[in-house]
Scaffold this motif. Structure first.
Motif, short mmCIF file in Angstrom:
data_model
loop_
_atom_site.label_atom_id
_atom_site.label_comp_id
_atom_site.label_asym_id
_atom_site.label_seq_id
_atom_site.Cartn_x
_atom_site.Cartn_y
_atom_site.Cartn_z
N ALA B 164 0.82 -1.21 0.00
CA ALA B 164 0.00 0.00 0.00
C ALA B 164 0.86 1.26 0.00
O ALA B 164 0.59 2.22 -0.73
CB ALA B 164 -0.92 0.00 1.22
N ILE B 165 1.92 1.25 0.79
CA ILE B 165 2.76 2.46 0.91
C ILE B 165 3.59 2.69 -0.35
O ILE B 165 3.77 3.81 -0.80
CB ILE B 165 3.67 2.34 2.16
N SER B 166 4.08 1.59 -0.93
CA SER B 166 4.98 1.75 -2.07
C SER B 166 4.23 1.97 -3.39
O SER B 166 4.82 2.45 -4.35
CB SER B 166 5.88 0.52 -2.21
N PHE B 167 2.96 1.65 -3.41
CA PHE B 167 2.20 1.70 -4.67
C PHE B 167 2.32 3.06 -5.39
O PHE B 167 2.64 3.11 -6.57
CB PHE B 167 0.74 1.33 -4.42
N PRO B 168 2.07 4.18 -4.67
CA PRO B 168 2.16 5.47 -5.38
C PRO B 168 3.56 5.74 -5.93
O PRO B 168 3.71 6.41 -6.95
CB PRO B 168 1.82 6.49 -4.28
N GLY B 169 4.58 5.23 -5.27
CA GLY B 169 5.94 5.44 -5.75
C GLY B 169 6.28 4.55 -6.93
O GLY B 169 7.04 4.94 -7.82
N PHE B 170 5.72 3.35 -6.94
CA PHE B 170 6.03 2.40 -8.02
C PHE B 170 5.28 2.71 -9.32
O PHE B 170 5.76 2.41 -10.41
CB PHE B 170 5.67 0.97 -7.59
N VAL B 171 4.07 3.28 -9.21
CA VAL B 171 3.21 3.45 -10.39
C VAL B 171 3.89 4.22 -11.53
O VAL B 171 3.89 3.75 -12.68
CB VAL B 171 1.86 4.09 -9.99
N PRO B 172 4.49 5.40 -11.25
CA PRO B 172 5.14 6.10 -12.37
C PRO B 172 6.25 5.27 -13.03
O PRO B 172 6.42 5.32 -14.25
CB PRO B 172 5.73 7.36 -11.71
#
Lengths: 218, 219
Positions: B164-172
């Motif tokens: 959940a925490i890493s998702f926004p960072g991984f998406v781009p």
């Protein structure tokens, strides 16, 4: 100059005081045993001395480093820690663990074989740490400290899981390292019964030092 | 810092060589996920090829999460953490070492998954080979970001927060990587997507060097 000077040292976690005002002076080249029941604050005291937890109040100076100033990382390189859970990488061999510690501290790799000989693990140097017995793991932890040549040894219940031979071995080792100039603080549930050592014994309860028996001759 | 990074990377890779967790657990999971993705798409060969970049990066995301968890777990035992902390290693070097080791592991797994994309999802071999450098950079950025997020979630009881925490960072990163691979398969320009991955790699390495020590202290 004392190795440890604590004045009203407080350590708290999540608002709960683990150490509630500890006053303590530890002189160099001495052996101090911290005793007390579970939850008395023994491990928290050792962790404070190792720079592994922050000081919440009071004053603390260890190996000449003021912990209130926050430079705990500088202190850590000068202490050696042996926890009761094991202190190394299980998937590495005995020798690989020691090589890692030696390289991290820029110690000579030539110190590894004598340390393994000293703790009786020379024949198991290629064994994975995972496969060692509890007593052998303790010996590996001690070899790690010998390779490190730490100024201040902090041992959290080092006698746990040791048989009589192991206890005698540890007694002799601690006498030697203190004789060689190191300072040792260890925790134990009960005062040591040793024919080799006569350490100073502190009693802790409720995060405070409640008793202090000076050392003497064994 | 560099010496510490090499020491830590060597230690992590040696532990992986001994334990073979990635080889026998994570890699098979990735291959099975790729096979299942191919089965879910059905027998239409053209559709497979079009979806291959997205599916490759989707599976890579899962593999990265497992790899990050494993990398954090290595340091996780309380006694080990305390002992290693008393080695006083430079936290920036520790971060770089852990990110480098994870990148090497992701590159190895990524190579197998790319081969799987060619064999199972019918991605064109020439386009896949052309995409290799962009995949390497994107996986490197994922490793750096993952090592940072792994440290963020390194405390007891918080490892399950990693996805959940890493998702926004991984998406781009995943979008840039997928677009680059897609462009390579279609014969289009890659550089815009490369740039995003490169900037992300530099940003995560910079953030990790600056913040890893602070995160480590909070464990």
């Amino acid at each position: 100059m004392p190795v440890v000077t604590l004045e009203g040292a407080v350590v708290s976690a999540a608002g709960y005081p683990l150490l509630a005002g500890v006053d303590l002076v530890v002189e160099p080249e001495t052996l101090t045993v911290v005793t007390g029941p579970n939850g008395a604050g023994k491990t928290s005291l050792l962790r404070l001395l190792g720079g592994l937890v922050g000081l919440s109040g009071g004053r603390a100076e260890v190996c000449g480093i003021d912990l209130a100033a926050g430079n705990r990382r500088a202190l850590r390189r000068r202490v050696g820690w042996l926890g009761h859970e094991g202190s190394f990488y299980d998937d590495l061999s005995v020798r690989e663990n020691l090589v890692f510690a030696a390289r991290a501290l820029e110690r000579p790799l030539s110190a590894i074989d004598p340390a393994l000989e000293r703790v009786g693990l020379a024949g198991r140097s290629e064994t994975s740490a995972r496969l060692l017995s509890a007593g052998q793991r303790r010996r590996l932890g001690l070899a790690w400290l010998l390779v490190r040549r730490a100024e201040l040894w902090l041992l959290d219940e080092p006698y746990a899981s040791l048989d009589d031979e192991g206890r005698d071995f540890l007694d002799r080792l601690l006498a030697d390292v203190v004789g060689a100039g190191a300072t040792v603080v260890l925790s134990a549930h009960d005062p040591l019964r040793s024919s080799t050592l006569a350490p100073r014994t502190l009693a802790m309860a409720g995060g405070r030092v409640v008793g202090d028996v000076p050392g003497g001759r064994p | 810092m560099i010496a510490t990074a090499l020491l830590v990377a060597g230690k992590d890779l040696r532990i992986e060589a001994r334990s073979r967790v990635l080889l026998w657990q994570v890699l098979p999971f990735g291959v099975v996920a790729l096979v299942l993705a191919g089965i879910a798409l059905g027998p239409a060969r053209a559709g497979h090829s079009d979806a291959a970049p997205g599916l490759f990066y989707l599976v890579t995301l899962f593999v990265t999460l497992l790899g990050v968890n494993r990398s954090t777990q290595i340091e996780g035992a309380s006694g080990t953490r305390s002992s290693v902390a008393t080695l006083g290693l430079d936290p920036a070097g520790v971060f770089l070492g852990k990110a480098l080791a994870l990148a090497v592991e992701l590159w190895a797994i990524g190579a197998v998954l790319l081969a799987g994309s060619v064999l199972l999802l019918h991605a064109a071999l020439a386009g896949t080979l052309q995409a290799l450098p962009s995949v390497a950079v994107t996986l490197g950025a994922l490793a750096a970001a993952g090592s940072l997020y792994g440290a963020l979630c390194g405390g007891a009881g918080t490892a399950t927060l990693l996805p959940a925490i890493s998702f926004p960072g991984f998406v781009p990163l995943l979008i840039a990587g997928e677009r680059a691979y897609h462009s390579a398969l279609a014969g289009g320009a890659l550089w815009q997507w490369w740039l995003i991955s490169l900037v992300a790699l530099a940003a995560y390495v910079g953030l990790g060097v600056l913040l890893y020590g602070v995160l480590e202290e909070s464990w």
